[in-house]
Motif scaffolding. Structure first.
Motif, mmCIF file in Angstrom:
data_model
loop_
_atom_site.group_PDB
_atom_site.id
_atom_site.type_symbol
_atom_site.label_atom_id
_atom_site.label_comp_id
_atom_site.label_asym_id
_atom_site.label_seq_id
_atom_site.Cartn_x
_atom_site.Cartn_y
_atom_site.Cartn_z
ATOM 1 N N MET A 171 -31.834 25.718 20.534
ATOM 2 C CA MET A 171 -33.056 26.273 19.939
ATOM 3 C C MET A 171 -34.250 25.382 20.253
ATOM 4 O O MET A 171 -35.352 25.873 20.533
ATOM 5 C CB MET A 171 -32.878 26.419 18.419
ATOM 6 N N ALA A 172 -34.030 24.071 20.205
ATOM 7 C CA ALA A 172 -35.122 23.146 20.527
ATOM 8 C C ALA A 172 -35.562 23.320 21.983
ATOM 9 O O ALA A 172 -36.756 23.270 22.301
ATOM 10 C CB ALA A 172 -34.685 21.716 20.246
ATOM 11 N N ALA A 173 -34.591 23.551 22.845
ATOM 12 C CA ALA A 173 -34.928 23.765 24.263
ATOM 13 C C ALA A 173 -35.749 25.029 24.415
ATOM 14 O O ALA A 173 -36.735 25.057 25.163
ATOM 15 C CB ALA A 173 -33.649 23.834 25.093
ATOM 16 N N GLU A 174 -35.397 26.080 23.665
ATOM 17 C CA GLU A 174 -36.159 27.325 23.723
ATOM 18 C C GLU A 174 -37.575 27.108 23.192
ATOM 19 O O GLU A 174 -38.559 27.616 23.741
ATOM 20 C CB GLU A 174 -35.474 28.429 22.904
ATOM 21 N N VAL A 175 -37.679 26.343 22.072
ATOM 22 C CA VAL A 175 -38.999 26.062 21.496
ATOM 23 C C VAL A 175 -39.836 25.282 22.507
ATOM 24 O O VAL A 175 -41.039 25.540 22.671
ATOM 25 C CB VAL A 175 -38.861 25.312 20.148
ATOM 26 N N VAL A 176 -39.209 24.316 23.193
ATOM 27 C CA VAL A 176 -39.939 23.522 24.182
ATOM 28 C C VAL A 176 -40.436 24.437 25.313
ATOM 29 O O VAL A 176 -41.576 24.337 25.763
ATOM 30 C CB VAL A 176 -39.046 22.383 24.735
ATOM 31 N N GLN A 177 -39.618 25.348 25.755
ATOM 32 C CA GLN A 177 -40.010 26.271 26.827
ATOM 33 C C GLN A 177 -41.196 27.125 26.386
ATOM 34 O O GLN A 177 -42.174 27.267 27.119
ATOM 35 C CB GLN A 177 -38.846 27.199 27.206
ATOM 36 N N GLU A 178 -41.089 27.694 25.184
ATOM 37 C CA GLU A 178 -42.158 28.574 24.719
ATOM 38 C C GLU A 178 -43.437 27.786 24.450
ATOM 39 O O GLU A 178 -44.538 28.250 24.764
ATOM 40 C CB GLU A 178 -41.729 29.322 23.447
ATOM 41 N N THR A 179 -43.306 26.611 23.881
ATOM 42 C CA THR A 179 -44.481 25.816 23.553
ATOM 43 C C THR A 179 -45.207 25.390 24.829
ATOM 44 O O THR A 179 -46.434 25.484 24.906
ATOM 45 C CB THR A 179 -44.068 24.576 22.728
ATOM 46 N N LYS A 221 -47.041 28.376 26.334
ATOM 47 C CA LYS A 221 -48.225 28.826 25.621
ATOM 48 C C LYS A 221 -49.313 27.772 25.633
ATOM 49 O O LYS A 221 -50.495 28.109 25.736
ATOM 50 C CB LYS A 221 -47.871 29.198 24.166
ATOM 51 N N LEU A 222 -48.968 26.529 25.478
ATOM 52 C CA LEU A 222 -49.989 25.486 25.376
ATOM 53 C C LEU A 222 -50.495 25.044 26.769
ATOM 54 O O LEU A 222 -51.692 24.904 26.982
ATOM 55 C CB LEU A 222 -49.452 24.279 24.608
ATOM 56 N N ALA A 223 -49.547 24.759 27.590
ATOM 57 C CA ALA A 223 -49.958 24.229 28.891
ATOM 58 C C ALA A 223 -49.983 25.311 29.976
ATOM 59 O O ALA A 223 -50.538 25.091 31.056
ATOM 60 C CB ALA A 223 -49.016 23.116 29.296
ATOM 61 N N GLY A 224 -49.379 26.425 29.708
ATOM 62 C CA GLY A 224 -49.325 27.487 30.679
ATOM 63 C C GLY A 224 -48.320 27.199 31.772
ATOM 64 O O GLY A 224 -48.358 27.819 32.830
ATOM 65 N N ILE A 225 -47.428 26.234 31.502
ATOM 66 C CA ILE A 225 -46.425 25.865 32.496
ATOM 67 C C ILE A 225 -45.102 26.479 32.065
ATOM 68 O O ILE A 225 -44.725 26.391 30.917
ATOM 69 C CB ILE A 225 -46.270 24.335 32.583
#
Length: 196
Positions: free
Chosen positions: A163-171, A174-178
């Motif tokens: 779940m943390a990996a998914e949150v890191v991907q989404e964050t 959205k934030l960096a556009g990467i």
């Protein structure tokens, strides 16, 4: 002349009466009548009957009345002595009964204290057993809960990393556009978890 013998007789018991007798007798002769007790001619018979009466009275008192009085006094003394003995016996019985009552009361108090101590010891032993049982049960339940928590923790932690990996991907998206790959996100999370 008559005064001198009267004075001599006056000092003796009944002397006054004897001194007055001649005067009374002369007065009775003058009047022609008088009291028969004071008639000097009847003195010997009066003295005889007085003596007979006194002797009869003495013997009646000695043989009849005084023995009855002595018997009554003896009976009364025996009754009083018997009543005193009975009262002493009752007093001794009452004292013995009181001593027995006090002993029974003391024995009952000692027995009650022994029962109280025994009951208190039994209650304390039961309470100690129940506390031990409760402590053992709580320890077992705690171990089971800890084992359950540990068993639930491992899958939760494994899911947590995913779940943390998914949150890191989404964050980062959205934030960096990467766009970060799933494997890069999982390795980043694993490296952070390993540091802690």
């Amino acid at each position: 002349m008559m005064l001198a013998p009267a004075k001599a007789l006056y000092g003796a018991p009944g002397g006054l009466v004897l001194a007055m007798l001649p005067a009374v007798a002369s007065a009775a002769e003058e009047n022609g009548a008088g009291m028969p007790q004071f008639d000097a001619s009847t003195f010997p018979s009066q003295l005889f009957w007085l003596t007979v009466f006194l002797v009869a009275f003495f013997f009646a008192m000695r043989n009849i009345a005084l023995p009855r009085i002595a018997e009554a006094l003896d009976a009364r003394r025996h009754k009083i002595d018997g009543d005193l003995e009975k009262a002493n016996r009752h007093r001794e019985e009452a004292e013995a009964a009181m001593a027995a009552y006090e002993k029974a009361l003391a024995d009952a108090a000692a027995e009650a204290q022994a029962i109280h101590r025994q009951t208190a010891d039994e209650i304390a032993a039961r309470a100690a057993e129940r506390r031990a049982e409760l402590a053992a049960r709580i320890a077992d339940e705690t171990r089971e809960a800890e084992a359950g928590i540990a068993a639930a923790k491992e899958p939760a932690l494994a899911n947590l990393e995913a779940m943390a990996a998914e949150v890191v991907q989404e964050t980062t998206a959205k934030l960096a556009g990467i766009k970060v790959s799933k494997s890069d996100a999982e390795s980043a999370v694993a490296s952070v978890v390993a540091e802690k």
